[in-house]
Design a protein around this motif. Structure first.
Motif: not given
Length: 921
Positions: A61, A65, A101
């Motif tokens: 991820e 991202r 993030d």
């Protein structure tokens, strides 16, 4: 169970953090091999420090991202073979700079908080790691004593980057595993205040015996042991009872522990603690119990990392032992009952330079006897005590092995030999480079090898100190010792060389041969300290290069160490060039040499009245007659006996000698722009020792050639004497006898019928052996020729091409050349092409002037011909696996000596005649 604690659920805002309560299937899929093993150990009740795993999906991820995923895939797909360093550096920079993030940051925070915060270890856990087939041991990074959330985040990034490190990419390439953009999981584990740490093998890593456990231990954290910085204690336990069978007390001068920041603080160990085992009898009993239970749990031998803190034995990790070199009892295809017996590793690296292809029993036995005498003498020169010397004498006669007519190093004994000198860990690595060994043994196996049983306590330390002082004195005075040996050698050599042995009675020749062994060969032992000096000085030079010149190309260290100047080993090249110039100046002589066979050229010069050229030929033979292809093989005539080989080499030199400068100047230019001041002075001091030692070695190799040449003349004369006496049917049958059998003939221990029977039997065997292709390396257990050892070792009848378009080896001399491949099994004119050889020996130097590049399948940057090629400035790549199988004669190649690559540019429809074939090498 919450999604954040390993429930198997994943949402847009929740990424997997796996703990001991996770489902086994989920752990297996997302925690990586190391995380899976921690879960398994925890589930059955072993004491494992609290841990959590940042799942594989978190990296996925993060990459998606941040937009890294497509970049990673493209970089890995486009990475050229050999370009692992550049690819890994680019990926590391991308991972370090990409934003995290909120979800990814939160996953790291949950993992850190789950183990209670504070001081933790941050450890990579690859999807394929610690498996039954591939261990990936040491390929990914782990970091100890990390404290604080920001530091944990930074080290998680470093773990992710280590999935694409140069070593892990190379590991995958070696095993034909496709590069993966999937990254690694990351373990966050509570640090325990370890008082003692170490490794436990539930199999003996040196013999593969499942009847023994081997424990290595240090004070503090295990980082000192894993890094090789601390001389650890080693204890061998009986697997069944736990009884202590053998122990070696390591020096343990330092311990590693927690410091003020990430990493380890190094502290001195008290004198009294250094002199005793770090483990008590109770500690050993508990470790034996842990090892038995862990191995039973997994049903296979294990490599277990452990730590003792207070009254608790903690299991930090466990991995299966996957290869014989790391200590397993059998390969997957070998039944355990067939794997019994001591492990031996047979490797033809470097030895093939001296003894290529089929070697006669007389050559092998003479070489083995010589090695035994020389290295026993070397041990004496290093002040080894009488009881230690008796142990040394158990393995020095077996430094070489003989299989189907081929000579191999008994590799583990060579590690024992290297350990006679100080700084074993450094010298061992340089030994592997200098021999051209493709695969290192494990650190655990290497550390368990000793030339004799080490003495514990103060007495042992004093013994090691004295031996170190003796070696240091020899190291510092090596040039003086070499000069003295050189002078004394030639004084004695003249006595042995200027004799017509065919005119002497056989018994007198035999007596002189025994004298030659005593006066020339056995006195060689102290000079082997020069090899140790080379290992040490080149090793230190490589170490300084890595630290002070981290961007230096791979060829640089070898160029920096290149002796330069008037290298004695290059003298035959220049002498042959002068002879070629003399022949070229006379058109009649040149036409005669081009039109006459090698076998008839000498007589043709005589009959043509070309006295000047003939005198020059005689002068060359007088000076360099023993320097010829296969010069150390007793069955191969030298130039004194058969000058035809000289005319073969002379034809290659008629095109003119190589004119490129040596590569020492390239090294100087590189250093001038990057290293100055005190560091440059230190570097040049070490460099000077390395260059001088290598130059001295080449001088001694010439002495060796002449000593073998004198022995060759004597043994050939003894063969003729035995034939005249009727003991042999033909004089050259002597080559089918072993040295002890020749002795037996003169000492009254063998009858003529026995000699004839041995000759007939061995002639049949060698004829069959010639049809086999020999593996470069194989292992055996117990009686080598039985129990399927050789069948598993890779002895086959033929080799098959794979069609590879680029092959990679070890850079030895920089430069780029393009041209047709000339595949040879004996040196001759290459006509400006690229010379490809399975192996070379010193006699090949005369083929270098006509070659635009040199590629050797077996050998190392310190191979004799590679050293001379650097002096001539010829682009050279060594250790190019299967190059003489893959590349046909006439194939157009591009050789990059700096990158170590051999690239196929164009393949001819039909192989040209220069493809000499090497199926019997």
């Amino acid at each position: 169970m919450s999604p954040s604690a390993g429930s198997g659920q994943q949402s847009a805002t929740s990424l997997r953090v796996l703990t001991r309560t996770g489902e086994p299937a989920e752990i297996a899929e997302w925690a990586g091999g190391k995380g899976k093993n921690l879960h398994s150990l925890t589930a059955v009740g072993f004491r494992v420090p609290d841990w959590s795993v940042i799942g594989l999906d978190v990296f996925t991820e993060f990459a998606r991202r941040s937009g890294l995923d497509t970049r990673l895939t493209a970089l890995l797909a486009g990475a050229p073979r050999g370009g692992e360093r550049r690819t890994s550096e680019e990926i590391a920079a991308l991972i370090a700079g990409a934003p995290l993030d909120e979800d990814v940051t939160e996953a790291v925070r949950r993992a850190y908080e789950h183990v209670g915060g504070g001081l933790v270890a941050v450890r990579s856990s690859g999807a394929d790691e610690d498996g039954a087939e591939h261990s990936f041991a040491g390929q990914f990074d782990s970091f100890l004593n990390v404290s604080g959330f920001d530091e944990v985040v930074a080290h998680v990034r470093r773990c992710w980057a280590s999935a694409f490190s140069e070593r892990s990419l190379h590991y995958r390439a070696q095993r034909a595993l496709a590069p993966s953009a999937g990254g690694v999981a990351v373990i966050v584990q509570r640090m325990v205040p370890a008082e003692r740490s170490g490794v436990l093998f539930t199999v003996d890593p040196t013999t593969g015996s499942t009847g023994r456990y081997v424990v290595s231990a240090v004070y503090g954290l295990g980082e000192g042991l894993v890094s090789g910085a601390v001389d650890a204690d080693t204890v061998v336990l009986d697997a069944a009872s736990g009884e202590r069978l053998h122990a070696v007390v390591g020096d343990k001068q330092e311990s590693y522990g927690a410091g003020t920041g990430p990493g380890c603080a190094i502290r001195p160990v008290a004198e009294a603690d250094r002199e005793v085992l770090s483990l008590s009898a109770r500690d050993l009993a508990r470790l034996h119990d842990v090892g038995t239970r862990v191995a039973g749990h997994y049903g296979a031998p294990q490599d277990i990392e452990w730590a003792i803190a207070g009254d608790t034995v903690w299991v930090l990790q466990s991995r299966p032992v996957t290869t014989p070199l790391a200590g397993s009892t059998a390969t997957p295809s070998v039944p355990a009952e067939e794997a019994r017996g001591e492990l031996r590793i047979w490797d033809n690296s470097n030895i093939i330079e001296s003894f290529s292809g089929i070697v006669s029993p007389l050559t092998y036995s003479f070489a083995a006897d010589t090695y035994a005498k020389v290295y026993e003498s070397y041990a004496r020169a290093l002040a080894v005590t009488p009881d230690q010397l008796r142990e040394v004498q158990e393995w020095t006669p077996h430094l070489l092995g003989y299989f189907h007519g081929r000579v191999y190093y008994n590799l583990l004994h060579w590690y024992r030999m290297v350990r006679l000198a100080p700084l074993y860990r450094l010298n061992r690595r340089v030994l592997e480079k200098s021999l051209g060994v493709e695969e290192s043994i494990s650190d655990e196996a290497a550390d368990a090898l000793h030339p004799f049983t080490p003495r514990p306590g103060l007495r042992g330390r004093l013994n090691r100190l004295y031996r170190t002082l003796v070696f240091t004195r020899k190291f510092l005075t090596m040039r003086k010792s070499v000069d003295a040996f050189h002078r004394d050698f030639y004084r004695a050599y003249e006595v042995f060389n200027n004799v017509d042995y065919d005119a002497l009675p056989g018994e007198e020749t035999y007596r002189r041969f025994r004298r030659l062994q005593r006066e020339l060969i056995e006195k060689w032992g102290p000079m082997q300290a020069l090899d140790a000096a080379i290992l040490l000085s080149v090793g230190l030079l490589a170490l300084l290069t890595r630290r002070w010149l981290p961007g230096a190309p791979e060829w640089f260290t070898w160029a920096a160490a290149s002796p330069g100047g008037d290298l004695e080993s290059a003298e035959p090249v220049w002498a042959l060039a002068e002879l070629a110039a003399l022949a070229t100046a006379d058109d009649e002589v040149r036409r005669l040499l081009e039109a006459t066979s090698d076998e008839e050229a000498y007589q043709a010069l005589r009959e043509g009245g070309h006295t000047e050229v003939l005198a020059a030929v005689d002068a060359y033979i007088a000076s360099y007659g023993y320097r010829s292809p296969d010069e150390l093989k007793l069955e191969v005539p030298d130039l004194h006996e058969d000058p035809a080989g000289l005319f073969t080499m002379l034809r290659g030199a008629l095109t003119g000698p190589a004119t490129a400068a040596g590569r020492g100047g390239d090294a100087d230019a590189y250093l001038d722009g990057r290293l100055r001041g005190p560091r440059r002075r230190v570097y040049e001091l070490v460099r000077g020792k390395a260059r001088g030692s290598l130059a001295d070695r080449e001088r001694l190799r010439f002495c060796r050639t002449r000593a073998f040449g004198a022995a060759k003349r004597m043994l050939r004369a003894m063969g003729r004497d035995l034939a005249r006496a009727g003991a042999l049917d033909a004089w050259d049958d002597v080559f089918l006898l072993r040295l002890e059998e020749v002795r037996g003939a003169y000492e009254g221990m063998l009858a003529d019928a026995e000699l004839r029977d041995l000759v007939a039997l061995r002639r049949r065997h060698l004829a069959d052996d010639g049809a086999l292709r020999a593996p470069a390396r194989f292992t055996t257990r117990g009686a080598a020729y039985w129990a399927g050892n050789l069948e598993r070792g890779g002895w086959t009848a033929a080799a098959v091409r794979s069609g590879a378009r680029e092959l990679r080896g070890t850079p030895s001399c920089p430069g780029v050349a393009e041209g047709p491949a000339v595949v040879l099994d004996a040196p001759r004119d290459v006509g400006g092409g690229i010379l490809l050889a399975y192996r070379t020996d010193p006699g090949w130097v005369t083929a270098l002037p006509s070659a635009s590049a040199l590629v050797i399948e077996r050998g190392s940057p310190l191979t004799h011909v590679a050293v001379v090629a650097r002096e001539l400035g010829i682009p050279t790549v060594v250790q190019v696996k299967n190059v003489t199988t893959e590349i046909r004669g006439g194939t157009r190649l591009r050789v990059d000596g700096a990158a170590g690559t051999v690239t196929v540019l164009d393949v001819p429809d039909v192989p040209v005649s220069v493809d000499a074939g090497t199926s019997t090498s």
